[in-house]
Scaffold this motif. Structure first.
Motif, mmCIF file in Angstrom:
data_model
loop_
_atom_site.group_PDB
_atom_site.id
_atom_site.type_symbol
_atom_site.label_atom_id
_atom_site.label_comp_id
_atom_site.label_asym_id
_atom_site.label_seq_id
_atom_site.Cartn_x
_atom_site.Cartn_y
_atom_site.Cartn_z
ATOM 1 N N GLU A 46 0.824 -1.204 0.000
ATOM 2 C CA GLU A 46 0.000 0.000 0.000
ATOM 3 C C GLU A 46 0.855 1.250 0.000
ATOM 4 N N ARG A 47 0.263 2.303 -0.510
ATOM 5 C CA ARG A 47 0.880 3.626 -0.498
ATOM 6 C C ARG A 47 0.293 4.387 0.675
ATOM 7 N N ARG A 48 1.158 4.950 1.492
ATOM 8 C CA ARG A 48 0.752 5.795 2.618
ATOM 9 C C ARG A 48 1.449 7.139 2.441
ATOM 10 N N GLY A 49 0.862 8.000 1.629
ATOM 11 C CA GLY A 49 1.510 9.263 1.304
ATOM 12 C C GLY A 49 2.801 8.997 0.558
ATOM 13 N N VAL A 50 3.930 9.488 1.095
ATOM 14 C CA VAL A 50 5.230 9.281 0.448
ATOM 15 C C VAL A 50 5.861 7.941 0.826
ATOM 16 N N HIS A 51 5.178 7.176 1.671
ATOM 17 C CA HIS A 51 5.719 5.910 2.152
ATOM 18 C C HIS A 51 5.122 4.729 1.382
ATOM 19 N N LEU A 52 5.934 3.682 1.207
ATOM 20 C CA LEU A 52 5.494 2.435 0.582
ATOM 21 C C LEU A 52 5.615 1.330 1.619
ATOM 22 N N VAL A 53 4.559 0.509 1.763
ATOM 23 C CA VAL A 53 4.564 -0.591 2.718
ATOM 24 C C VAL A 53 4.286 -1.885 1.958
ATOM 25 N N ILE A 54 5.276 -2.778 1.952
ATOM 26 C CA ILE A 54 5.165 -4.054 1.250
ATOM 27 C C ILE A 54 4.575 -5.090 2.201
ATOM 28 N N HIS A 55 3.434 -5.657 1.817
ATOM 29 C CA HIS A 55 2.771 -6.683 2.619
ATOM 30 C C HIS A 55 2.971 -8.081 2.050
ATOM 31 N N GLU A 56 3.071 -8.192 0.729
ATOM 32 C CA GLU A 56 3.128 -9.486 0.059
ATOM 33 C C GLU A 56 4.083 -9.408 -1.122
ATOM 34 N N ILE A 57 4.471 -10.584 -1.603
ATOM 35 C CA ILE A 57 5.246 -10.678 -2.838
ATOM 36 C C ILE A 57 4.632 -11.770 -3.704
ATOM 37 N N SER A 58 4.897 -11.703 -4.992
ATOM 38 C CA SER A 58 4.637 -12.877 -5.824
ATOM 39 C C SER A 58 5.941 -13.665 -5.848
ATOM 40 N N GLU A 59 5.821 -14.952 -6.079
ATOM 41 C CA GLU A 59 6.987 -15.823 -6.023
ATOM 42 C C GLU A 59 7.246 -16.467 -7.379
ATOM 43 N N PRO A 60 8.464 -16.954 -7.600
ATOM 44 C CA PRO A 60 8.786 -17.589 -8.868
ATOM 45 C C PRO A 60 7.843 -18.765 -9.144
ATOM 46 N N GLY A 61 7.613 -19.010 -10.419
ATOM 47 C CA GLY A 61 6.737 -20.118 -10.785
ATOM 48 C C GLY A 61 6.782 -20.400 -12.269
ATOM 49 N N LYS A 62 5.766 -21.094 -12.730
ATOM 50 C CA LYS A 62 5.663 -21.520 -14.123
ATOM 51 C C LYS A 62 5.742 -20.311 -15.057
ATOM 52 N N GLY A 63 6.566 -20.456 -16.074
ATOM 53 C CA GLY A 63 6.728 -19.407 -17.066
ATOM 54 C C GLY A 63 7.946 -18.531 -16.837
ATOM 55 N N ASP A 64 8.451 -18.469 -15.610
ATOM 56 C CA ASP A 64 9.643 -17.674 -15.326
ATOM 57 C C ASP A 64 10.876 -18.393 -15.875
ATOM 58 N N ILE A 65 11.842 -17.610 -16.339
ATOM 59 C CA ILE A 65 13.102 -18.160 -16.832
ATOM 60 C C ILE A 65 14.169 -17.840 -15.791
ATOM 61 N N ARG A 66 14.825 -18.886 -15.284
ATOM 62 C CA ARG A 66 15.780 -18.703 -14.189
ATOM 63 C C ARG A 66 17.078 -19.448 -14.462
ATOM 64 N N SER A 67 18.208 -18.760 -14.204
ATOM 65 C CA SER A 67 19.516 -19.409 -14.218
ATOM 66 C C SER A 67 20.332 -18.801 -13.084
ATOM 67 N N ARG A 68 21.572 -19.166 -12.980
ATOM 68 C CA ARG A 68 22.414 -18.702 -11.870
ATOM 69 C C ARG A 68 22.517 -17.174 -11.811
ATOM 70 N N CYS A 69 22.693 -16.538 -12.950
ATOM 71 C CA CYS A 69 22.901 -15.082 -12.967
ATOM 72 C C CYS A 69 21.915 -14.368 -13.891
ATOM 73 N N PHE A 70 20.727 -14.917 -14.025
ATOM 74 C CA PHE A 70 19.717 -14.299 -14.890
ATOM 75 C C PHE A 70 18.335 -14.751 -14.443
ATOM 76 N N ASP A 72 14.074 -13.882 -15.686
ATOM 77 C CA ASP A 72 13.085 -13.140 -16.464
ATOM 78 C C ASP A 72 11.717 -13.531 -15.919
ATOM 79 N N ARG A 73 11.072 -12.577 -15.268
ATOM 80 C CA ARG A 73 9.777 -12.808 -14.635
ATOM 81 C C ARG A 73 8.692 -12.755 -15.707
ATOM 82 N N ARG A 74 8.287 -13.949 -16.185
ATOM 83 C CA ARG A 74 7.332 -14.015 -17.285
ATOM 84 C C ARG A 74 6.007 -14.669 -16.914
ATOM 85 N N GLY A 75 5.954 -15.377 -15.804
ATOM 86 C CA GLY A 75 4.758 -16.139 -15.456
ATOM 87 C C GLY A 75 3.530 -15.270 -15.238
ATOM 88 N N GLU A 76 2.406 -15.738 -15.726
ATOM 89 C CA GLU A 76 1.134 -15.021 -15.567
ATOM 90 C C GLU A 76 0.676 -14.965 -14.111
#
Length: 153
Positions: A46-70, A72-76
């Protein structure tokens, strides 16, 4: 397990607060061993004026491309997580930015990270950026086309 939020501050006194449940999920993706791949997702909160408060994240999953040093967040499923949080919270929770990991102790944005954020993270409002390293977390804000590192407090 972390029981307190992580707080970062910009030069104007604006805060980025990451709630404990989100911190713990982010830390689960640290690239601690040599076979760990980079992970990425979105920051939801949520946005609280000039402040940002992170409550949740999305996590890696199907469709994402992942390697040791790369990554690409592609999953729907990332957009689905944003949409579900928005509806569940009657619009209070929304997309606030991006997170990903780096296989280094003290992470900082690579030139590729900076270029990608400038090209693809287009918003009128400030956005949060987080990189999870093995030992530390880097946080920043994107305002317009400028990216500013934040100070952990």
């Amino acid at each position: 397990m972390i029981n307190t939020e992580l707080t970062f501050k910009d030069d104007s006194g604006g805060l980025l607060v990451i709630m404990p449940s989100a911190v713990n999920r982010l830390l689960d993706y640290r690239q601690i061993d040599s076979s760990s791949t980079e992970a990425a997702g979105v920051l939801i909160g949520e946005r609280r004026g000039v402040h940002l408060v992170i409550h949740e994240i999305s996590e890696p999953g199907k469709g994402d491309i992942r390697s040791r040093c790369f990554v690409d967040r592609r999953g729907e499923h990332h957009q689905a997580a944003i949409d579900e949080a928005f509806v569940r919270s009657s619009g209070k929770l929304q997309y606030l930015g991006e997170w990903h990991t780096h296989p280094e102790d003290r992470p900082s944005p690579s030139p590729k990270d900076l270029g990608t954020w400038r090209r693809h993270l287009v918003a009128q409002e400030q956005m949060a950026l987080v990189i999870i390293g093995c030992c530390q977390i880097w946080a920043g804000k994107k305002i317009g086309n400028d990216i500013f590192p934040l100070l952990k407090i």
